[in-house]
Enzyme design. Sequence first.
Site, short mmCIF file in Angstrom:
data_model
loop_
_atom_site.label_atom_id
_atom_site.label_comp_id
_atom_site.label_asym_id
_atom_site.label_seq_id
_atom_site.Cartn_x
_atom_site.Cartn_y
_atom_site.Cartn_z
N ASP A 1 0.81 -1.22 0.00
CA ASP A 1 0.00 0.00 0.00
C ASP A 1 0.84 1.27 0.00
OD1 ASP A 1 -2.43 -1.34 -0.06
OD2 ASP A 1 -2.59 -1.42 2.12
N LYS B 1 -5.71 -2.84 -7.93
CA LYS B 1 -6.15 -2.14 -6.73
C LYS B 1 -7.31 -1.22 -7.13
CE LYS B 1 -3.33 -3.50 -3.40
NZ LYS B 1 -3.80 -4.00 -2.10
N ARG C 1 -2.50 0.92 -10.28
CA ARG C 1 -1.60 1.89 -9.66
C ARG C 1 -0.26 2.00 -10.37
NH1 ARG C 1 -3.09 0.85 -3.25
NH2 ARG C 1 -5.02 2.09 -3.32
N ARG D 1 -4.84 6.68 -2.71
CA ARG D 1 -3.40 6.71 -2.50
C ARG D 1 -2.66 7.43 -3.63
NH1 ARG D 1 -3.02 3.95 2.10
NH2 ARG D 1 -4.34 2.10 2.38
#
Length: 229
Positions: free
Chosen positions: A96, A123, A127, A169
Amino acid sequence: PGEIPPLDFQVPGDFSSAAFPAALTLLGGTSSDLVLRDVNLNPTRTGLLPVLRRMGATVEVEEEPGGMEPSGTLVCGHSTLRGVEVGGDEVPDLIDEVPILAVLASRAEGTTRITGAGELRVKESDRIRALALGLREVGVEVEELDDGLVVVGGDHPLSGRVESHGDHRIAMAFGVLDRVVRARTGSGGIQVVGGEVADVSFPGFWSLLDRLSGPGSRAGSSRGGGRES
């Protein structure tokens, strides 16, 4: 079958969330050291810490006794980082944190190679693709691999417009990079489109970022004189 007795315990703060303000400080985006208290230090969640140490980061860990799992305080200071190799044996414990690791790598000296992170393709967004597109868009040299990234660091001004791809994120990582670039170079700036998605995991993220990187924030040498908590 059996009864579960009532109990009182405190849930420690999320290490993945703590990684974003920590990175801001490591890259000189705050005017002082940063103290992050009551952070979860379960070793299966803190794989970023040994990578940061290899990069030359100033991070002290003060573990507190007791509790249902390890927790404690992180003390972060301004650091000069260097590129490193991060392989598949390390990735599960920092999966993460790869977005903020890529941002740290973009401001480090030399090249950082991250492999074994193919899970990031599925995800909240892809990403790996989102990071490669975003870093390239703002002026970072980056190569997209099937299972990771190769990021060439530097200290040149960065600017541009980055899509969050609906991924909290990604939004937070580029938000940190924006504040760092402004603090260290006095120019540039990164617009994060869809940044409100940060509220999914970190309500108040943007106001915290503004407070930590506000007036008086500047690049500094390792271990400034004061501390921000």
